[in-house]
Design an enzyme around this catalytic site. Structure first.
Site, PDB file in Angstrom:
ATOM      1  N   ASP A   1       6.000 -16.885  37.017  1.00  0.00           N
ATOM      2  CA  ASP A   1       5.395 -15.831  35.994  1.00  0.00           C
ATOM      3  C   ASP A   1       6.020 -16.092  34.702  1.00  0.00           C
ATOM      4  O   ASP A   1       7.332 -15.959  34.661  1.00  0.00           O
ATOM      5  CB  ASP A   1       5.515 -14.261  36.606  1.00  0.00           C
ATOM      6  CG  ASP A   1       4.567 -13.425  35.669  1.00  0.00           C
ATOM      7  OD1 ASP A   1       4.446 -13.583  34.450  1.00  0.00           O
ATOM      8  OD2 ASP A   1       4.137 -12.417  36.298  1.00  0.00           O
TER       9      ASP A   1
ATOM     10  N   SER B   1       2.343 -12.253  41.490  1.00  0.00           N
ATOM     11  CA  SER B   1       3.636 -12.010  41.339  1.00  0.00           C
ATOM     12  C   SER B   1       4.014 -10.689  42.179  1.00  0.00           C
ATOM     13  O   SER B   1       5.453 -10.544  42.660  1.00  0.00           O
ATOM     14  CB  SER B   1       3.954 -11.570  39.977  1.00  0.00           C
ATOM     15  OG  SER B   1       3.872 -12.569  39.234  1.00  0.00           O
TER      16      SER B   1
ATOM     17  N   HIS C   1       5.277 -14.152  31.809  1.00  0.00           N
ATOM     18  CA  HIS C   1       5.071 -12.976  31.032  1.00  0.00           C
ATOM     19  C   HIS C   1       6.463 -12.402  30.785  1.00  0.00           C
ATOM     20  O   HIS C   1       7.177 -11.861  31.833  1.00  0.00           O
ATOM     21  CB  HIS C   1       4.350 -11.963  31.502  1.00  0.00           C
ATOM     22  CG  HIS C   1       2.963 -12.568  31.477  1.00  0.00           C
ATOM     23  ND1 HIS C   1       2.515 -13.443  32.895  1.00  0.00           N
ATOM     24  CD2 HIS C   1       1.819 -12.438  30.769  1.00  0.00           C
ATOM     25  CE1 HIS C   1       1.095 -13.733  32.503  1.00  0.00           C
ATOM     26  NE2 HIS C   1       0.831 -13.144  31.103  1.00  0.00           N
TER      27      HIS C   1
END
Ligand code: B1M
Length: 215
Positions: A98, A151, A100
């Site tokens: 991930d 996630s 972000h």
């Protein structure tokens, strides 16, 4: 456009020109954190909706994210903060797979400004790296962020891995990110982990929970 609408628009449009001047002007009337929470995050929310409905392409999302980061970096030095970092130490990471990190970095800022030492490992962190850092730095808490639905599964695997390594008692966890819900954490993760699981909807709840964990 009026100032605050223009600022929000800058996030949506990924428009950096004139950003600093607008942020300066905004800070004359509103504290920096409020600008982030009410104006900039509202712009990011619109970006998410446009992307989700196919009205915005990924490169433009990236541009918006860059402007968001620039704005937060500009505002950060103007935020109120306590001098000491003695309340406790958290190792913070976005989980494996991930990328972000805007939300995670906001959590970093809020905790750092409020007496915590934050070891921010960055994005795409496998659990081995998180645990190595937590052990190395003698962390009091492990914080994991994730925005992708996958996630949430990674977080579950991470907690299982922590059980099997026998570190659950040592490390309470703080979990957050848009893909998680309180219900998922309470129903699917709390029972999995032999240690303490905390879910934070936003950075301020993260701070409140850290204060709770550390008392
Ligand atoms: Co992506 N992305 N993205 N993206 N992106 C989402 C998450 C998505 C919901 C958009 C959508 O479809 N509407 C969607 C996920 C869907 C899903 O999983 N079902 C998505 C997708 C699909 C993708 C890609 C797969 C797209 C692709 O490649 N086709 C790809 C993934 C790459 C990867 O990770 N492997 C991708 C890439 C990107 C960019 C790189 C372009 C960029 C990220 C840039 C960056 O972060 N440096 C990006 C962005 C910007 C978004 C959206 C639009 C905005 C995210 C954001 O920064 N929000 C997002 C839409 C959305 O979330 N609705 C989306 C603002 C931020 C402050 O909020 O992180 O939630 P958030 O943090 C909050 C709370 O959650 C909490 O505190 C913060 C507020 O105070 N919090 C914590 C967060 N972490 C915490 C940890 C804590 C405590 C609280 O304790 C440890």
């Amino acid at each position: 456009l009026p100032l605050f609408e223009r600022l929000e628009r800058r996030i949506v449009d990924g428009e950096r020109n004139g950003l600093d001047a607008d942020l300066e002007a905004a800070m004359e009337t509103v504290p920096p954190l409020q600008i982030i929470n009410e104006t900039l995050l509202s712009g990011m929310k619109t970006v998410g909706e446009l992307f989700g409905s196919g009205q915005m392409q990924l490169p433009f999302v990236l541009q918006s994210a860059e402007v968001m980061k620039t704005a937060v970096a500009y505002l950060e030095p103007h935020m109120e903060s306590t001098d000491d970092a003695g309340k406790g130490r958290i190792v913070l990471a976005t989980v494996k797979g991930d990328v972000h990190d805007i939300g995670k970095n906001l959590v970093d800022i809020i905790l750092s400004n409020n007496g915590y030492e934050v070891v921010n490992l960055g994005i795409k962190q496998p659990i081995t790296a998180i645990l190595d850092a937590a052990t190395d730095k003698k962390a009091d808490v492990i914080g994991m962020s994730g925005l992708l639905v996958k996630s949430t599964v990674v977080m579950k695997e991470n907690l299982q891995e922590m059980n099997s390594r026998g570190v659950a008692e040592k490390f309470p966890v703080l979990l957050g990110g848009a893909a998680l819900t309180r219900a998922y954490v309470e129903n699917d993760l709390t029972d999995v982990y032999e240690g303490e699981v905390n879910y934070a909807r936003d950075a301020f709840e993260g701070l409140r929970l850290m204060d709770e964990i550390m008392t």
